[in-house]
Design an enzyme around this catalytic site. Structure first.
Site, PDB file in Angstrom:
ATOM      1  N   GLU A  64     -38.939 -74.886  75.456  1.00  0.00           N
ATOM      2  CA  GLU A  64     -38.280 -76.342  75.843  1.00  0.00           C
ATOM      3  C   GLU A  64     -39.358 -76.292  76.724  1.00  0.00           C
ATOM      4  OE1 GLU A  64     -35.074 -74.449  77.822  1.00  0.00           O
ATOM      5  OE2 GLU A  64     -33.499 -73.786  76.070  1.00  0.00           O
ATOM      6  N   GLU A  75     -37.908 -69.715  66.139  1.00  0.00           N
ATOM      7  CA  GLU A  75     -38.085 -69.485  64.549  1.00  0.00           C
ATOM      8  C   GLU A  75     -38.721 -70.391  64.402  1.00  0.00           C
ATOM      9  OE1 GLU A  75     -35.203 -69.682  65.725  1.00  0.00           O
ATOM     10  OE2 GLU A  75     -33.277 -69.186  64.887  1.00  0.00           O
ATOM     11  N   CYS A 112     -29.994 -71.726  64.247  1.00  0.00           N
ATOM     12  CA  CYS A 112     -29.283 -73.412  63.813  1.00  0.00           C
ATOM     13  C   CYS A 112     -29.187 -73.711  62.480  1.00  0.00           C
ATOM     14  CB  CYS A 112     -29.815 -74.186  65.231  1.00  0.00           C
ATOM     15  SG  CYS A 112     -31.426 -74.968  65.355  1.00  0.00           S
TER      16      CYS A 112
HETATM   17  N1  THU Z   1     -33.048 -71.424  69.916  1.00  0.00           N
HETATM   18  C1  THU Z   1     -33.336 -70.780  69.427  1.00  0.00           C
HETATM   19  O1  THU Z   1     -34.854 -70.963  69.425  1.00  0.00           O
HETATM   20  N2  THU Z   1     -33.351 -70.346  68.024  1.00  0.00           N
HETATM   21  C2  THU Z   1     -32.145 -70.704  67.660  1.00  0.00           C
HETATM   22  O2  THU Z   1     -31.701 -70.437  66.310  1.00  0.00           O
HETATM   23  C3  THU Z   1     -30.892 -71.175  68.364  1.00  0.00           C
HETATM   24  C4  THU Z   1     -31.367 -71.780  69.369  1.00  0.00           C
HETATM   25  C5  THU Z   1     -32.835 -72.357  71.609  1.00  0.00           C
HETATM   26  C6  THU Z   1     -33.403 -73.770  71.681  1.00  0.00           C
HETATM   27  C7  THU Z   1     -33.082 -73.771  72.838  1.00  0.00           C
HETATM   28  O3  THU Z   1     -34.318 -73.479  73.632  1.00  0.00           O
HETATM   29  C8  THU Z   1     -32.202 -72.671  73.311  1.00  0.00           C
HETATM   30  O4  THU Z   1     -31.519 -71.836  72.087  1.00  0.00           O
HETATM   31  C9  THU Z   1     -31.023 -73.151  73.563  1.00  0.00           C
HETATM   32  O5  THU Z   1     -30.087 -73.698  72.147  1.00  0.00           O
END
Ligand code: THU
Length: 160
Positions: A64, A75, A112
Site C-alpha cells: 500500500e 496478485e 478484485c
Molecule cells: N487486495 C489485494 O491484494 N488483492 C485483491 O484481490 C483484493 C484487494 C488488497 C489491496 C489493498 O491493499 C487491500 O487488499 C484492501 O483492499
C-alpha cells in the site's frame, strides 16, 4: 433474443487440509506471503503464490501507499514478478489467501476485478489454463481450473 447461461465449475474444500499435497504446499506459501504485505492503511493482508511450469514458485503480497491508488494488489505483484523473472514460463496455478487485523477472514478471497483482468492477459498469452485456488485465513477453499472462469466475457486482444 435468446437467454444464455454462462456458468463455471468450482471445487469447494472444507479447509486447507483437504487439498492435495501440491496445492496444499502452494497455499501454505500464499498464507506465508500475507506476512509480507505492507498494508498499514487497510490492515488487510493478501498473499499470492504462483507455481510455474519450470517448477519455480513466485510469491507476492499487497503493497500500500499513503496515496492510496498508488498501492498494488498481491496478485499483480506476483504475476508481474513472474513475468520479469521467467518471461517464457507458463503459470500452472495460483493460490491466494488473505487475513485482516480487523475481522477474521473465514471465506475465500475474491480477487478484485483489476487483478482478474491482469491475470487473464497471462492465461490468454500462455494459451494454457491456470488453476486458481482461493482461501481466507481459515475456512473453505475454492478451486477452479481457469482464470477466465472468474472473468466471463473478458476483454482481450481480439477486440483491438
Ligand atoms: N487486495 C489485494 O491484494 N488483492 C485483491 O484481490 C483484493 C484487494 C488488497 C489491496 C489493498 O491493499 C487491500 O487488499 C484492501 O483492499
Amino acid at each position: 433474443m435468446i437467454t444464455k447461461n454462462i456458468s463455471f465449475e468450482v471445487q469447494e474444500y472444507n479447509d486447507i487440509e483437504e487439498l492435495n499435497i501440491e496445492d496444499r504446499k502452494l497455499m501454505d506459501l500464499a498464507v506465508l506471503a500475507t506476512k509480507q504485505a505492507y498494508a498499514p492503511y487497510s490492515e488487510f493482508k493478501v498473499g499470492a503464490a504462483l507455481l510455474l511450469d519450470n517448477g519455480e514458485i513466485i510469491v507476492g503480497a499487497n503493497q500500500e501507499n499513503a496515496a492510496y491508488p498508488s498501492g498494488m494488489c498481491a496478485e499483480r505483484v506476483a504475476i508481474w514478478t513472474a513475468g520479469v523473472k521467467y518471461p517464457e514460463a507458463k503459470i500452472t496455478k495460483l493460490c491466494i489467501s488473505a487475513s485482516s487485523l480487523k475481522n477474521p477472514v473465514d471465506q475465500p478471497l475474491a480477487p478484485c476485478g483489476a487483478c482478474r483482468q491482469t491475470l487473464s492477459e497471462y492465461e490468454i498469452k500462455q494459451n494454457k489454463n491456470m488453476e486458481i485456488l482461493l482461501m481466507g485465513e481459515t475456512g473453505k477453499v475454492l478451486k477452479t481450473n481457469s482464470l477466465l472462469n472468474l472473468l466471463p466475457l473478458a476483454f482481450d486482444k481480439e477486440f483491438l
